[in-house]
Design a protein around this motif. Structure first.
Motif, PDB file in Angstrom:
ATOM      1  N   GLY A 156      -8.028  -2.339  -6.194  1.00 40.02           N
ATOM      2  CA  GLY A 156      -8.205  -3.152  -4.733  1.00 40.02           C
ATOM      3  C   GLY A 156      -6.860  -3.581  -4.071  1.00 40.02           C
ATOM      4  O   GLY A 156      -6.821  -3.749  -3.226  1.00 40.02           O
ATOM      5  N   ALA A 157      -6.024  -3.862  -4.901  1.00 43.42           N
ATOM      6  CA  ALA A 157      -4.717  -4.612  -4.608  1.00 43.42           C
ATOM      7  C   ALA A 157      -4.161  -3.643  -3.199  1.00 43.42           C
ATOM      8  O   ALA A 157      -3.881  -4.126  -2.110  1.00 43.42           O
ATOM      9  N   GLU A 158      -4.067  -2.377  -3.583  1.00 45.81           N
ATOM     10  CA  GLU A 158      -3.295  -1.654  -2.482  1.00 45.81           C
ATOM     11  C   GLU A 158      -4.264  -1.526  -1.316  1.00 45.81           C
ATOM     12  O   GLU A 158      -3.664  -1.320  -0.358  1.00 45.81           O
ATOM     13  N   GLY A 159      -5.415  -1.147  -1.450  1.00 48.70           N
ATOM     14  CA  GLY A 159      -6.184  -1.138  -0.414  1.00 48.70           C
ATOM     15  C   GLY A 159      -6.158  -2.588   0.259  1.00 48.70           C
ATOM     16  O   GLY A 159      -6.225  -2.335   1.757  1.00 48.70           O
ATOM     17  N   LYS A 160      -6.267  -3.537  -0.167  1.00 52.00           N
ATOM     18  CA  LYS A 160      -6.311  -4.942   0.576  1.00 52.00           C
ATOM     19  C   LYS A 160      -5.082  -5.168   1.431  1.00 52.00           C
ATOM     20  O   LYS A 160      -4.917  -5.354   2.739  1.00 52.00           O
ATOM     21  N   ALA A 161      -3.907  -4.721   0.613  1.00 47.97           N
ATOM     22  CA  ALA A 161      -2.797  -4.886   0.950  1.00 47.97           C
ATOM     23  C   ALA A 161      -2.525  -3.804   2.505  1.00 47.97           C
ATOM     24  O   ALA A 161      -1.989  -4.392   3.639  1.00 47.97           O
ATOM     25  N   ARG A 162      -2.989  -2.650   2.303  1.00 48.07           N
ATOM     26  CA  ARG A 162      -3.005  -1.774   3.558  1.00 48.07           C
ATOM     27  C   ARG A 162      -3.735  -2.185   4.803  1.00 48.07           C
ATOM     28  O   ARG A 162      -3.176  -2.209   5.735  1.00 48.07           O
ATOM     29  N   ALA A 163      -4.882  -2.798   4.398  1.00 50.93           N
ATOM     30  CA  ALA A 163      -5.942  -3.419   5.319  1.00 50.93           C
ATOM     31  C   ALA A 163      -5.185  -4.407   6.132  1.00 50.93           C
ATOM     32  O   ALA A 163      -5.242  -4.727   7.341  1.00 50.93           O
ATOM     33  N   ALA A 164      -4.507  -5.277   5.459  1.00 50.40           N
ATOM     34  CA  ALA A 164      -3.909  -6.597   5.876  1.00 50.40           C
ATOM     35  C   ALA A 164      -2.860  -6.048   6.828  1.00 50.40           C
ATOM     36  O   ALA A 164      -2.496  -6.693   7.995  1.00 50.40           O
ATOM     37  N   LEU A 165      -2.216  -5.270   6.524  1.00 50.05           N
ATOM     38  CA  LEU A 165      -0.806  -4.431   7.175  1.00 50.05           C
ATOM     39  C   LEU A 165      -1.495  -4.000   8.555  1.00 50.05           C
ATOM     40  O   LEU A 165      -0.590  -4.217   9.590  1.00 50.05           O
ATOM     41  N   ALA A 166      -2.668  -3.129   8.212  1.00 50.25           N
ATOM     42  CA  ALA A 166      -3.204  -2.600   9.558  1.00 50.25           C
ATOM     43  C   ALA A 166      -3.845  -3.782  10.546  1.00 50.25           C
ATOM     44  O   ALA A 166      -3.630  -3.794  11.748  1.00 50.25           O
ATOM     45  N   ALA A 167      -4.106  -4.883   9.926  1.00 55.17           N
ATOM     46  CA  ALA A 167      -4.736  -5.999  10.680  1.00 55.17           C
ATOM     47  C   ALA A 167      -3.732  -6.566  11.651  1.00 55.17           C
ATOM     48  O   ALA A 167      -4.021  -7.135  12.664  1.00 55.17           O
ATOM     49  N   VAL A 168      -2.254  -6.590  10.984  1.00 58.09           N
ATOM     50  CA  VAL A 168      -1.564  -7.214  11.988  1.00 58.09           C
ATOM     51  C   VAL A 168      -0.533  -6.128  12.758  1.00 58.09           C
ATOM     52  O   VAL A 168       0.614  -6.525  13.299  1.00 58.09           O
ATOM     53  N   GLY A 169      -0.794  -4.927  12.776  1.00 53.22           N
ATOM     54  CA  GLY A 169      -0.116  -3.880  13.791  1.00 53.22           C
ATOM     55  C   GLY A 169       1.038  -3.452  12.922  1.00 53.22           C
ATOM     56  O   GLY A 169       1.973  -2.842  13.417  1.00 53.22           O
ATOM     57  N   LEU A 170       1.063  -3.420  11.430  1.00 47.12           N
ATOM     58  CA  LEU A 170       2.125  -2.793  10.752  1.00 47.12           C
ATOM     59  C   LEU A 170       1.919  -1.514   9.937  1.00 47.12           C
ATOM     60  O   LEU A 170       2.594  -0.990   8.970  1.00 47.12           O
ATOM     61  N   ALA A 171       0.835  -0.906  10.219  1.00 47.57           N
ATOM     62  CA  ALA A 171       0.460   0.330   9.421  1.00 47.57           C
ATOM     63  C   ALA A 171       1.640   1.335   9.675  1.00 47.57           C
ATOM     64  O   ALA A 171       1.971   1.407  10.997  1.00 47.57           O
ATOM     65  N   GLY A 172       2.013   2.198   8.963  1.00 46.94           N
ATOM     66  CA  GLY A 172       2.926   3.037   9.130  1.00 46.94           C
ATOM     67  C   GLY A 172       4.377   2.491   8.915  1.00 46.94           C
ATOM     68  O   GLY A 172       5.347   3.185   8.543  1.00 46.94           O
TER      69      GLY A 172
END
Lengths: 252, 530
Positions: free
Chosen positions: B425-441
């Motif tokens: 769950g940790a990695e999924g939540k971390a990726r989702a949070a990054l995407a939410a602030v526009g830092l995906a990638g």
């Protein structure tokens, strides 16, 4: 209020105390010098800091001296106890005491100096003596590094606790926490140094050539005279020591 | 040609690439500065403004820091750079006598080994062997110019944000440079501090210094510029890969560029800072900052106790600022009472140094009150370790660099999540949070490599990923461009919608009014609703 001492005067005092103590090689003198350092530290209100830092440096050092010389001293004659190859001899213990007190005196004297000296005064005095400013800067940075590192470590710990890290009380748990903090600490310090280096370059810090100093540090003639006298005294102590042990060394 | 129209400094950049990078960070950009003029370089986060400023000022040297193709012209001397070892070398010390630079982080400008403001000002002169009498005069003159005359004997480490910024400018201008480059000089300053820096800039321009302002806000100071240059990260195809590099997309007078599409695309914030009103300078086509189209969504008080409650909290620093004390005379907080319900957004404002950050640090126990109690979800946190309180309270620090300590962006966002969400769950939540602030990638990047704006967004993601019941944000808008502000606003609204109580501290009253249900002012150690 006592008149302010020039940083070179306190530095000379510290160096001379260390040299004379080493040259005398007489443990009661070493103990007296160490005690004097502690009393002076107490008068400056920094006895706690000096003793804490001293304990960190001296405890492992004195323990290793005790193990090395107390248990394994080939010249030892008076055997007090023996376990296989390890012999506790009176001479070994005496030697460890001699070396331990001498080191303790030197360390305490230099800690007293580094905790009481005004770093800006010292840097300015060094720059005035045509010593490369980079040397003064490194010296000043070293003396101010510990508080900076402590501050940075504190911020990293706060950041980690804020994200759910709970520091345990056990030694293992503390070591684990420390390990988590070390990598970010080193990276942060390197990063800070990098950004500061550009600013220092732009402000002409790296360029060769003479420097001037804005800060003026008073250096009364009396203190200069005192420094010269102290250095002569220290040199005499070293010479006396060499002369005293020369024939014995030649005879053996 | 008169001195007023002669070009003092000019740069033409074909491309600048940092050593170790494949693609340039700046491409096809040019800027010229005339004596006594104010020139604004406007651009969003990551557009290469700071790199441009450092190139102009010789902080980044061709060949040393990266490969530079283009030219620099200073006072009629042209230096051509072809990205080869034979290129001319700039001596930063000599160059900075003519072209001075003040970085975004003003503290990085200081030597850190000088004991007083006066000595810090004199540091650059000492290194140039200036005679002491001349130094005394220069320090006095510069202090008067920068409003530091009454602070000359102070330890630089004890200065406020505004004072520190003026000291950094003082250090830069004491050698009387022809050109001064200021990187985000108003960031994190309150109204008083900003007004002081603005007055200083006007004075310098009036005295003939060409000033370049690097900013992601078309604020009041930028509005006074004679020319604007818009810098934006443009993607380019070079056959195989797609890269983004800062490019000048528009240049002209403020009147010509106000309302232009280039300004909007670049993510530049409107006048008055993040919460300000845009149209009067940017034109109606450009959204200013995080301007809302409608009111803040109404708070729906959740059931049960308040998410966060402070009861009669008092606090004062005694001696060492890291330790808490009870000295009545230096109380930072006095008898503070307030409660935040689930889903409610509260803003706390006040001038620099009012104790806003101190207040936030009580929410999760980083600081403990000397009087009163702090309750999170109805339970007192007295004696509860910070790491345990962290499950319910997420705190965004004022300086993101204080909050980031991991090796990669993903590891940073995932730190401490395992205890909450398990390994998967940790990695999924971390990726989702990054995407939410526009830092995906950016997952694999090192946090220190990100721009200041993105570092703040990453710090925000680390807080959001934990989905705390209380979200405490310390100056979240500072350093964010418009895209960043939109990401912040979206994240705060979503957190409130899922029932989190949000408390944000900001010196920007406009932003507070637009984005919070209630605005409180911290002044004299007490909170009052405004």
């Amino acid at each position: 209020m006592t008149p302010r001492l020039h940083p070179f005067t306190t530095l000379t005092l510290a160096v001379c105390a260390a040299v004379v103590t080493t040259a005398a090689a007489y443990w009661p003198l070493s103990v007296a010098v160490a005690l004097a350092a502690v009393i002076l530290a107490a008068r400056h209100g920094i006895a706690g800091r000096v003793l804490t830092a001293g304990a960190v440096i001296l405890t492992p050092l004195c323990l290793s001296l005790l193990v090395l010389h107390g248990l394994f001293f080939p010249e030892g004659q008076t055997v007090l106890a023996q376990w296989g190859p390890a012999r506790v001899t009176a001479e070994g213990l005496g030697f460890a005491l001699e070396l331990g007190t001498r080191t303790t005196a030197c360390v305490l004297v230099f800690l007293l100096f580094s905790f009481t000296v005004s770093v800006p005064d010292l840097v300015s005095a060094l720059a005035g003596r045509r010593i490369p400013p980079q040397f003064g800067f490194v010296l000043a940075s070293t003396l101010t590094l510990l508080p900076a590192v402590a501050g940075r470590l504190d911020r990293i710990r706060q950041a980690q606790e804020t994200r759910g890290m709970v520091g345990g009380r056990g030694l293992l748990s503390r070591l684990g926490t420390l390990r988590l903090q070390m990598v970010p600490l080193v990276l942060a310090l390197i990063d800070d140094a990098g950004s500061r280096a550009q600013a220092l370059d732009a402000r002409g810090f790296g360029s060769p050539g003479p420097r001037t100093s804005y800060r003026e540090v008073a250096d009364p003639p009396a203190q200069r005279l005192f420094r010269a006298a102290a250095l002569v005294f220290a040199a005499a102590a070293v010479a006396g020591r060499i002369m005293a042990s020369w024939p014995a060394g030649a005879a053996s | 040609m008169t001195a007023a129209t002669r070009t003092a400094l000019q740069i033409r950049i074909e491309a600048f690439t940092f050593h170790g990078d494949d693609a340039p960070v700046l491409r096809d950009a040019a800027l010229s500065v005339t004596p006594g003029s104010l020139t604004a370089v406007l651009g969003g986060s990551g557009s290469g403004k700071s790199t441009l400023g450092k190139l102009l000022a010789g902080w980044l040297r061709a060949g040393h820091a990266g490969q530079f193709r283009g030219s620099l012209e200073l006072g009629g001397t042209v230096l051509e750079f072809r990205g080869v070892p034979e290129d001319p070398r700039i001596n930063p010390a000599e160059w900075s006598r003519r072209v001075a630079f003040v970085p975004q982080d003003a503290a990085a400008m200081l030597s850190s080994v000088r004991a007083t403001v006066a000595e810090e000002l004199a540091f650059g002169l000492e290194n140039r062997a200036t005679a002491r009498e001349d130094m005394l005069r220069a320090v006095e003159r510069t202090a008067a110019r920068t409003g530091l005359s009454h602070l000359l004997d102070r330890d630089p480490a004890t200065l406020s944000g505004g004072e520190l910024r003026r000291l950094a400018v003082g250090c830069a201008v004491i050698a009387e440079p022809d050109v001064l480059i200021l990187d985000e000089p108003l960031a994190s300053l309150d109204a008083v501090g900003a007004a002081q820096v603005e007055a200083l800039v006007r004075g310098l321009c009036g005295a003939g210094t060409g000033v370049v302002l690097l900013s992601q806000a078309a604020d009041r100071l930028a509005g006074e510029a004679t020319r604007w240059t818009v810098l934006d990260a443009q993607t380019a195809h070079d056959g195989r890969t797609v890269t983004a590099a800062g490019t000048v997309t528009a240049a002209g007078t403020p009147a010509q560029l106000a309302g232009s599409a280039e300004l909007e695309r670049a993510g530049v914030i409107g006048i008055g800072g993040p919460g300000g009103i845009g149209p009067n300078i940017l034109g109606s086509g450009v959204a200013a900052g995080a301007r809302r189209s409608g009111p803040v969504p109404a708070a729906v008080p959740g059931p049960g106790p308040a998410s966060l409650e402070l009861r009669g909290v008092g606090f004062g620093y005694a001696g060492d600022p890291r330790r808490h004390g009870t000295g009545a005379q230096d109380r930072v907080l006095r008898d503070v009472d307030f409660a935040v319900r689930p889903g409610e957004i509260i803003a706390v404002t006040g001038p620099n140094g009012a104790g806003k950050s101190t207040l936030l640090r009580h929410f999760n126990g980083l600081l403990r009150p000397s009087a009163g109690d702090v309750l999170v979800c109805g339970r007192s946190i007295a004696g509860v370790p910070v790491g345990k309180v962290a499950a319910s309270v997420g705190l965004l620090f004022q300086h993101p660099r204080d909050q980031l300590f991991e090796r990669t962006v993903l590891r940073e966002a995932a730190f401490g999540l395992r205890q909450l969400s398990g390994k998967a769950g940790a990695e999924g939540k971390a990726r989702a949070a990054l995407a939410a602030v526009g830092l995906a990638g950016t997952e694999a990047a090192h946090p220190a490599e990100l721009s200041a704006s993105r570092q703040r967004l990453l710090a925000l993601a680390t807080v959001l990923a934990r989905e705390p019941a209380v979200l405490a944000l310390d100056e979240p808008t500072v350093g964010l461009d418009r895209h960043g502000l939109e990401a912040l606003q979206g994240a705060v609204d979503r957190a409130a919608a899922r029932g989190a109580a949000v408390v944000m501290v900001t010196h920007d009253l406009d932003y507070a009014r637009r984005n919070a249900h209630r605005v409180l002012e911290l002044s004299g150690g007490s909170l009052r609703e405004i």
